[in-house]
Scaffold this motif. Structure first.
Motif, PDB file in Angstrom:
ATOM      1  N   ASP A 162       1.156  -0.917   0.115  1.00  0.00           N
ATOM      2  CA  ASP A 162       0.242   0.279   0.169  1.00  0.00           C
ATOM      3  C   ASP A 162       1.046   0.842   0.240  1.00  0.00           C
ATOM      4  O   ASP A 162       1.252   2.207   0.713  1.00  0.00           O
ATOM      5  N   VAL A 163       1.064   1.604  -0.549  1.00  0.00           N
ATOM      6  CA  VAL A 163       2.286   2.396  -1.242  1.00  0.00           C
ATOM      7  C   VAL A 163       1.335   3.903  -1.988  1.00  0.00           C
ATOM      8  O   VAL A 163       0.908   3.699  -3.269  1.00  0.00           O
ATOM      9  N   ARG A 164       1.724   5.254  -1.638  1.00  0.00           N
ATOM     10  CA  ARG A 164       0.704   6.074  -1.770  1.00  0.00           C
ATOM     11  C   ARG A 164       2.205   7.208  -2.190  1.00  0.00           C
ATOM     12  O   ARG A 164       2.698   7.371  -2.232  1.00  0.00           O
ATOM     13  N   SER A 165       0.948   8.113  -3.643  1.00  0.00           N
ATOM     14  CA  SER A 165       1.859   9.202  -3.361  1.00  0.00           C
ATOM     15  C   SER A 165       1.609  10.419  -4.322  1.00  0.00           C
ATOM     16  O   SER A 165       0.393  10.548  -4.984  1.00  0.00           O
ATOM     17  N   LEU A 166       1.878  11.471  -4.548  1.00  0.00           N
ATOM     18  CA  LEU A 166       1.519  13.022  -4.454  1.00  0.00           C
ATOM     19  C   LEU A 166       2.686  13.552  -6.243  1.00  0.00           C
ATOM     20  O   LEU A 166       4.645  13.343  -5.837  1.00  0.00           O
ATOM     21  N   ARG A 167       2.282  14.372  -6.634  1.00  0.00           N
ATOM     22  CA  ARG A 167       3.373  14.671  -7.710  1.00  0.00           C
ATOM     23  C   ARG A 167       3.285  16.373  -7.594  1.00  0.00           C
ATOM     24  O   ARG A 167       2.646  17.105  -8.162  1.00  0.00           O
ATOM     25  N   TYR A 168       4.384  16.569  -6.498  1.00  0.00           N
ATOM     26  CA  TYR A 168       3.882  18.313  -6.023  1.00  0.00           C
ATOM     27  C   TYR A 168       4.626  19.305  -7.243  1.00  0.00           C
ATOM     28  O   TYR A 168       5.667  18.911  -7.973  1.00  0.00           O
ATOM     29  N   PRO A 169       3.867  20.410  -7.071  1.00  0.00           N
ATOM     30  CA  PRO A 169       4.596  21.986  -7.778  1.00  0.00           C
ATOM     31  C   PRO A 169       5.020  22.288  -6.687  1.00  0.00           C
ATOM     32  O   PRO A 169       5.979  21.465  -5.731  1.00  0.00           O
ATOM     33  N   GLY A 170       6.224  23.021  -6.882  1.00  0.00           N
ATOM     34  CA  GLY A 170       7.087  23.744  -5.930  1.00  0.00           C
ATOM     35  C   GLY A 170       6.377  23.746  -4.879  1.00  0.00           C
ATOM     36  O   GLY A 170       5.236  24.731  -4.838  1.00  0.00           O
ATOM     37  N   LEU A 171       6.761  23.993  -3.640  1.00  0.00           N
ATOM     38  CA  LEU A 171       6.504  23.764  -2.678  1.00  0.00           C
ATOM     39  C   LEU A 171       7.350  24.931  -1.463  1.00  0.00           C
ATOM     40  O   LEU A 171       8.446  25.087  -2.001  1.00  0.00           O
ATOM     41  N   ILE A 172       7.008  26.042  -1.684  1.00  0.00           N
ATOM     42  CA  ILE A 172       6.746  26.969  -0.894  1.00  0.00           C
ATOM     43  C   ILE A 172       6.400  27.100   0.880  1.00  0.00           C
ATOM     44  O   ILE A 172       5.308  27.242   1.348  1.00  0.00           O
ATOM     45  N   GLY A 173       7.453  27.527   2.182  1.00  0.00           N
ATOM     46  CA  GLY A 173       6.834  27.965   3.425  1.00  0.00           C
ATOM     47  C   GLY A 173       8.099  28.551   3.941  1.00  0.00           C
ATOM     48  O   GLY A 173       8.923  28.481   3.251  1.00  0.00           O
ATOM     49  N   TYR A 174       8.095  28.727   4.909  1.00  0.00           N
ATOM     50  CA  TYR A 174       8.401  29.621   6.131  1.00  0.00           C
ATOM     51  C   TYR A 174       9.238  29.174   7.143  1.00  0.00           C
ATOM     52  O   TYR A 174      10.625  29.315   8.203  1.00  0.00           O
ATOM     53  N   LYS A 175       8.774  27.911   7.265  1.00  0.00           N
ATOM     54  CA  LYS A 175       9.886  27.070   8.657  1.00  0.00           C
ATOM     55  C   LYS A 175      11.221  26.476   8.145  1.00  0.00           C
ATOM     56  O   LYS A 175      11.707  26.330   9.409  1.00  0.00           O
ATOM     57  N   ALA A 176      11.534  26.205   7.692  1.00  0.00           N
ATOM     58  CA  ALA A 176      12.684  26.077   6.692  1.00  0.00           C
ATOM     59  C   ALA A 176      13.076  25.414   5.515  1.00  0.00           C
ATOM     60  O   ALA A 176      12.311  26.077   4.649  1.00  0.00           O
ATOM     61  N   LEU A 177      13.756  25.889   4.918  1.00  0.00           N
ATOM     62  CA  LEU A 177      14.922  26.498   4.092  1.00  0.00           C
ATOM     63  C   LEU A 177      14.823  25.473   3.108  1.00  0.00           C
ATOM     64  O   LEU A 177      14.922  24.128   3.241  1.00  0.00           O
ATOM     65  N   PRO A 178      14.691  25.543   1.965  1.00  0.00           N
ATOM     66  CA  PRO A 178      14.639  24.461   0.321  1.00  0.00           C
ATOM     67  C   PRO A 178      16.018  23.998   0.196  1.00  0.00           C
ATOM     68  O   PRO A 178      16.994  24.203   0.805  1.00  0.00           O
ATOM     69  N   GLY A 179      15.398  23.196  -0.660  1.00  0.00           N
ATOM     70  CA  GLY A 179      17.053  22.392  -0.297  1.00  0.00           C
ATOM     71  C   GLY A 179      17.351  21.891  -1.386  1.00  0.00           C
ATOM     72  O   GLY A 179      18.101  21.067  -2.049  1.00  0.00           O
ATOM     73  N   GLY A 180      17.909  23.132  -2.904  1.00  0.00           N
ATOM     74  CA  GLY A 180      18.111  22.678  -3.484  1.00  0.00           C
ATOM     75  C   GLY A 180      17.203  22.722  -4.941  1.00  0.00           C
ATOM     76  O   GLY A 180      17.659  21.482  -6.048  1.00  0.00           O
ATOM     77  N   GLY A 181      15.722  23.007  -4.764  1.00  0.00           N
ATOM     78  CA  GLY A 181      14.954  22.635  -6.368  1.00  0.00           C
ATOM     79  C   GLY A 181      14.923  23.639  -7.273  1.00  0.00           C
ATOM     80  O   GLY A 181      15.430  25.104  -6.709  1.00  0.00           O
ATOM     81  N   THR A 182      14.489  24.100  -8.886  1.00  0.00           N
ATOM     82  CA  THR A 182      14.133  24.851  -9.401  1.00  0.00           C
ATOM     83  C   THR A 182      12.959  26.085  -8.809  1.00  0.00           C
ATOM     84  O   THR A 182      13.533  27.180  -9.451  1.00  0.00           O
ATOM     85  N   THR A 183      12.331  25.235  -7.534  1.00  0.00           N
ATOM     86  CA  THR A 183      11.382  26.634  -7.546  1.00  0.00           C
ATOM     87  C   THR A 183      11.903  27.374  -6.426  1.00  0.00           C
ATOM     88  O   THR A 183      10.664  27.979  -5.627  1.00  0.00           O
ATOM     89  N   ASP A 184      13.054  26.891  -5.585  1.00  0.00           N
ATOM     90  CA  ASP A 184      13.618  27.423  -4.756  1.00  0.00           C
ATOM     91  C   ASP A 184      12.886  29.321  -4.705  1.00  0.00           C
ATOM     92  O   ASP A 184      13.339  29.748  -3.594  1.00  0.00           O
ATOM     93  N   TYR A 185      12.927  29.779  -5.644  1.00  0.00           N
ATOM     94  CA  TYR A 185      13.204  31.351  -6.122  1.00  0.00           C
ATOM     95  C   TYR A 185      11.929  31.813  -5.042  1.00  0.00           C
ATOM     96  O   TYR A 185      12.194  32.860  -4.743  1.00  0.00           O
ATOM     97  N   ALA A 186      10.865  31.367  -5.433  1.00  0.00           N
ATOM     98  CA  ALA A 186       9.239  31.295  -4.307  1.00  0.00           C
ATOM     99  C   ALA A 186       9.959  31.707  -3.104  1.00  0.00           C
ATOM    100  O   ALA A 186       9.080  31.661  -2.602  1.00  0.00           O
TER     101      ALA A 186
END
Length: 316
Positions: A162-186
């Motif tokens: 029972d494995v489940r998955s989502l295709r995330y778009p660019g993720l934007i949050g303030y609690k932790a720094l992004p990890g090296g993605g192309t959408t990090d500019y946002a």
């Protein structure tokens, strides 16, 4: 109550997912793990294990020690960093997934593994990208995510995992720094604006990409994992969407709060990656199968990011 292990818990998504799951399931039932010797402050309130997910024995030792029944496997080399070391990105992203899937055959009740819009490519329809469509990823990250989707579906169909998955778009949050993605500019753009600095964007001004506020991403992840298995009709990975915008559009929204904020554009190697991705996503399968609904658009995203970051930015 199933005990849950989160692999990659100190990352941008892992941090907030760990916090939310602990609120819902009880802190003692959610074990965080990452490569760090110690957890980051935001998740230091509960059990933590240092784990290199490539170490099979260490992984299985943790599963046994806590009697883990669910794994959220978030560890991965992301798009921009993956292009700098493609062989390592492939090895980590693929071998770690197979290790977790194998554990799902005999000792886990559920597995969550994230995919990404990086599975699409230059031949994929750009607007309202369908759930099932042409996929021609041209980054090692995208290639590994597409292969991972196929492995997830394979393990479900062949072994009943029972494995489940989502295709995330660019993720934007303030609690932790992004990890090296192309959408990090946002994410970076908010830090610059609030600090009173100009921002040089590594994408061109009209690069339209699908994006999502972190609260919505966490909500979608847990909603998918909590729904009855009969509702999960897609066993590769679900399209997921909330909003789409360009660097110019998010800068304009920020300028409503900081009128003197200035942005310039100097596209680098990440522009080619972004150009291969869709501008908008059709996520009707997720909405119809298990009731997915997003809460944040660009205005709500901007207001929330500024409200939460403005007291934390260090001024020069």
């Amino acid at each position: 109550m199933d005990k849950i292990l989160i692999i990659g818990a100190c990352g941008q998504l892992g941090t907030e997912l760990t916090q939310r799951l602990r609120e819902l399931k009880g802190t003692e039932n959610v074990i965080a793990s990452d490569l760090r010797d110690e957890p980051i402050k935001l998740i230091a309130d509960g059990p933590y294990e240092k784990l290199d997910i490539m170490d099979k024995d260490a992984f299985h030792a943790i599963l046994g020690r806590y009697n883990i029944k669910q794994v959220y496997h978030l560890a991965a080399v992301l798009s921009a960093k993956g292009e700098q070391n493609p062989q390592f990105a492939w090895k980590l992203n693929m071998e770690s997934l197979l290790l977790v899937l194998e554990a799902g055959r005999d000792r886990l009740n559920k597995i969550y593994w994230p995919s990404s819009i990086a599975v699409f490519g230059p031949d994929t329809p750009k607007e309202n990208t369908p759930q099932n469509t042409v996929m021609s990823p041209n980054t090692v990250y995208g290639i590994s995510k597409l292969a991972g989707e196929r492995w997830c579906e394979y393990y479900f169909e062949k072994y009943g995992v029972d494995v489940r998955s989502l295709r995330y778009p660019g993720l934007i949050g303030y609690k932790a720094l992004p990890g090296g993605g192309t959408t990090d500019y946002a994410v970076d753009i908010f830090h610059k604006a609030i600090a009173g600095d100009d921002y040089e964007c590594f994408l061109s001004e009209n690069t339209m990409l699908p994006m999502m506020y972190m609260d919505d991403a966490v909500k979608a992840t847990i909603d998918l994992m909590e729904t009855d298995a009969a509702n999960v009709k897609v066993r590769s990975s679900y399209n997921l969407a909330a909003m789409s915008f360009t660097p110019k559009e998010i800068a304009s929204e920020i300028q409503k709060h900081y009128p003197d904020f200035k942005i310039t554009y100097k596209p680098d190697f990440r522009q080619k990656i972004a150009d291969s991705w869709p501008g908008s996503i059709d996520d009707s399968a997720a909405r119809n199968n298990w009731g997915w609904q997003h809460n944040f658009g660009l205005k709500e995203l901007t207001n929330t990011m500024i409200a939460n970051l403005k007291d934390t930015i260090v001024f020069d």
